[in-house]
Design a protein around this motif. Structure first.
Motif, PDB file in Angstrom:
ATOM      1  N   GLU A  90     -17.297  -0.938  -5.068  1.00 21.17           N
ATOM      2  CA  GLU A  90     -16.268  -1.845  -4.575  1.00 21.17           C
ATOM      3  C   GLU A  90     -16.737  -2.713  -3.425  1.00 21.17           C
ATOM      4  OE1 GLU A  90     -15.982   1.773  -2.052  1.00 21.17           O
ATOM      5  OE2 GLU A  90     -15.849   1.593  -4.208  1.00 21.17           O
ATOM      6  N   ALA A  91     -18.009  -2.687  -3.060  1.00 27.08           N
ATOM      7  CA  ALA A  91     -18.511  -3.472  -1.928  1.00 27.08           C
ATOM      8  C   ALA A  91     -18.252  -4.980  -2.088  1.00 27.08           C
ATOM      9  CB  ALA A  91     -19.987  -3.195  -1.693  1.00 27.08           C
ATOM     10  N   PRO A  92     -18.554  -5.582  -3.251  1.00 26.06           N
ATOM     11  CA  PRO A  92     -18.273  -7.023  -3.376  1.00 26.06           C
ATOM     12  C   PRO A  92     -16.781  -7.346  -3.260  1.00 26.06           C
ATOM     13  CG  PRO A  92     -19.716  -6.303  -5.153  1.00 26.06           C
ATOM     14  CD  PRO A  92     -19.254  -5.080  -4.441  1.00 26.06           C
ATOM     15  N   GLU A  93     -15.939  -6.482  -3.809  1.00 28.65           N
ATOM     16  CA  GLU A  93     -14.497  -6.721  -3.745  1.00 28.65           C
ATOM     17  C   GLU A  93     -13.995  -6.638  -2.305  1.00 28.65           C
ATOM     18  OE1 GLU A  93     -13.140  -3.685  -6.337  1.00 28.65           O
ATOM     19  OE2 GLU A  93     -14.107  -4.585  -8.077  1.00 28.65           O
ATOM     20  N   LYS A  94     -14.497  -5.666  -1.545  1.00 24.82           N
ATOM     21  CA  LYS A  94     -14.106  -5.550  -0.136  1.00 24.82           C
ATOM     22  C   LYS A  94     -14.543  -6.777   0.646  1.00 24.82           C
ATOM     23  CE  LYS A  94     -13.884  -0.561   0.531  1.00 24.82           C
ATOM     24  NZ  LYS A  94     -14.404   0.582   1.304  1.00 24.82           N
ATOM     25  N   PHE A  95     -15.743  -7.287   0.339  1.00 25.58           N
ATOM     26  CA  PHE A  95     -16.234  -8.473   1.035  1.00 25.58           C
ATOM     27  C   PHE A  95     -15.375  -9.697   0.702  1.00 25.58           C
ATOM     28  CE2 PHE A  95     -19.402 -12.039   1.350  1.00 25.58           C
ATOM     29  CZ  PHE A  95     -19.378 -12.108   2.735  1.00 25.58           C
ATOM     30  N   VAL A  96     -15.025  -9.857  -0.562  1.00 27.47           N
ATOM     31  CA  VAL A  96     -14.173 -10.985  -0.959  1.00 27.47           C
ATOM     32  C   VAL A  96     -12.804 -10.863  -0.295  1.00 27.47           C
ATOM     33  CG1 VAL A  96     -12.980 -12.061  -2.907  1.00 27.47           C
ATOM     34  CG2 VAL A  96     -15.378 -11.443  -3.114  1.00 27.47           C
ATOM     35  N   ASP A  97     -12.262  -9.654  -0.219  1.00 25.90           N
ATOM     36  CA  ASP A  97     -10.976  -9.451   0.469  1.00 25.90           C
ATOM     37  C   ASP A  97     -11.084  -9.833   1.945  1.00 25.90           C
ATOM     38  OD1 ASP A  97      -9.868  -8.549  -1.885  1.00 25.90           O
ATOM     39  OD2 ASP A  97     -10.025  -6.415  -1.374  1.00 25.90           O
ATOM     40  N   ALA A  98     -12.204  -9.454   2.585  1.00 27.07           N
ATOM     41  CA  ALA A  98     -12.412  -9.808   3.991  1.00 27.07           C
ATOM     42  C   ALA A  98     -12.526 -11.319   4.152  1.00 27.07           C
ATOM     43  CB  ALA A  98     -13.659  -9.112   4.533  1.00 27.07           C
ATOM     44  N   LEU A  99     -13.205 -11.989   3.211  1.00 21.81           N
ATOM     45  CA  LEU A  99     -13.298 -13.448   3.266  1.00 21.81           C
ATOM     46  C   LEU A  99     -11.920 -14.086   3.112  1.00 21.81           C
ATOM     47  CD1 LEU A  99     -16.492 -14.303   1.153  1.00 21.81           C
ATOM     48  CD2 LEU A  99     -16.235 -14.393   3.626  1.00 21.81           C
ATOM     49  N   ASN A 100     -11.143 -13.593   2.174  1.00 24.06           N
ATOM     50  CA  ASN A 100      -9.794 -14.140   1.969  1.00 24.06           C
ATOM     51  C   ASN A 100      -8.938 -13.980   3.217  1.00 24.06           C
ATOM     52  OD1 ASN A 100      -9.975 -15.132  -0.671  1.00 24.06           O
ATOM     53  ND2 ASN A 100      -9.705 -13.088  -1.517  1.00 24.06           N
ATOM     54  N   GLU A 101      -9.119 -12.860   3.902  1.00 23.21           N
ATOM     55  CA  GLU A 101      -8.296 -12.562   5.076  1.00 23.21           C
ATOM     56  C   GLU A 101      -8.718 -13.375   6.297  1.00 23.21           C
ATOM     57  OE1 GLU A 101      -7.727  -8.716   7.920  1.00 23.21           O
ATOM     58  OE2 GLU A 101      -7.708  -8.358   5.761  1.00 23.21           O
ATOM     59  N   ARG A 102     -10.035 -13.428   6.572  1.00 28.17           N
ATOM     60  CA  ARG A 102     -10.499 -14.027   7.824  1.00 28.17           C
ATOM     61  C   ARG A 102     -11.218 -15.370   7.664  1.00 28.17           C
ATOM     62  NH1 ARG A 102     -11.858  -8.636   8.388  1.00 28.17           N
ATOM     63  NH2 ARG A 102     -14.084  -8.998   8.214  1.00 28.17           N
ATOM     64  N   TYR A 103     -11.729 -15.665   6.482  1.00 28.00           N
ATOM     65  CA  TYR A 103     -12.479 -16.905   6.250  1.00 28.00           C
ATOM     66  C   TYR A 103     -12.016 -17.563   4.949  1.00 28.00           C
ATOM     67  CZ  TYR A 103     -15.619 -14.665   9.610  1.00 28.00           C
ATOM     68  OH  TYR A 103     -16.143 -14.035  10.709  1.00 28.00           O
ATOM     69  N   PRO A 104     -10.798 -18.097   4.908  1.00 27.95           N
ATOM     70  CA  PRO A 104     -10.295 -18.659   3.649  1.00 27.95           C
ATOM     71  C   PRO A 104     -11.124 -19.837   3.138  1.00 27.95           C
ATOM     72  CG  PRO A 104      -8.760 -19.065   5.450  1.00 27.95           C
ATOM     73  CD  PRO A 104      -9.825 -18.170   5.979  1.00 27.95           C
ATOM     74  N   GLY A 105     -11.745 -20.611   4.028  1.00 28.80           N
ATOM     75  CA  GLY A 105     -12.596 -21.715   3.595  1.00 28.80           C
ATOM     76  C   GLY A 105     -13.799 -21.227   2.814  1.00 28.80           C
ATOM     77  N   LEU A 106     -14.418 -20.139   3.273  1.00 30.64           N
ATOM     78  CA  LEU A 106     -15.548 -19.546   2.552  1.00 30.64           C
ATOM     79  C   LEU A 106     -15.083 -18.898   1.258  1.00 30.64           C
ATOM     80  CD1 LEU A 106     -17.914 -17.802   5.126  1.00 30.64           C
ATOM     81  CD2 LEU A 106     -18.430 -19.675   3.604  1.00 30.64           C
ATOM     82  N   ALA A 107     -13.930 -18.250   1.302  1.00 29.96           N
ATOM     83  CA  ALA A 107     -13.420 -17.564   0.107  1.00 29.96           C
ATOM     84  C   ALA A 107     -13.196 -18.551  -1.030  1.00 29.96           C
ATOM     85  CB  ALA A 107     -12.121 -16.830   0.438  1.00 29.96           C
ATOM     86  N   ALA A 108     -12.822 -19.785  -0.703  1.00 31.05           N
ATOM     87  CA  ALA A 108     -12.601 -20.799  -1.737  1.00 31.05           C
ATOM     88  C   ALA A 108     -13.911 -21.212  -2.411  1.00 31.05           C
ATOM     89  CB  ALA A 108     -11.922 -22.020  -1.126  1.00 31.05           C
TER      90      ALA A 108
END
Length: 142
Positions: A90-108
């Motif tokens: 689940e490491a990639p999923e946790k990282f994507v969740d962290a990006l969505n939460e704190r870095y929405p520009g990167l998550a996009a």
């Protein structure tokens, strides 16, 4: 166009940066403590008190260390145009969740998230190129 592929787990993050036909690699160690809580201790007296293992302490510390680890990775890839994320469990999923939460520009900018076991550097580079639609075997005609 700067394209970044990251393979991460809880121990380290390895990345490939593809920028105008040039490749570069980076590595970010996680600095996570791997907790192995010991069982509670028993008193010498019969029916005496027991020490309780506080799992919440370990989990809270790991959560803060993961946040710092993900922040380091986000800082490394902050100027990417496209991002692909790979890793076990689940490491990639946790990282994507962290990006969505704190870095929405990167998550996009995340174009792909896939589960992938450990691999050699060459296999990883090929996977990143494949995920961005490039392939070494069939170079484009110029």
């Amino acid at each position: 166009m700067k394209q970044v592929g990251i393979w991460l787990d809880k121990q380290e993050a390895n990345g490939v940066v593809l920028n105008n036909g040039k490749e570069s690699l980076f590595n970010i160690p996680s600095e996570l403590d791997f907790f192995n809580p010991k069982g509670g201790a028993r008193s010498k007296t019969k029916w005496g008190p027991q020490d309780v293992v506080q799992d919440s302490k370990y989990l809270e510390r790991e959560k803060h260390q993961l946040k710092d680890y993900f922040d380091k990775i986000a800082g490394q890839i902050s100027d990417a145009d496209e991002i692909a994320i790979f890793g076990p469990a689940e490491a990639p999923e946790k990282f994507v969740d962290a990006l969505n939460e704190r870095y929405p520009g990167l998550a996009a900018k995340v174009k792909a998230t896939k589960t992938a076991d450990s691999m050699t550097k060459n296999q990883f580079k090929a996977l990143v190129k494949q995920s961005f639609g490039m392939d070494d075997r069939y170079p484009e005609a110029t």
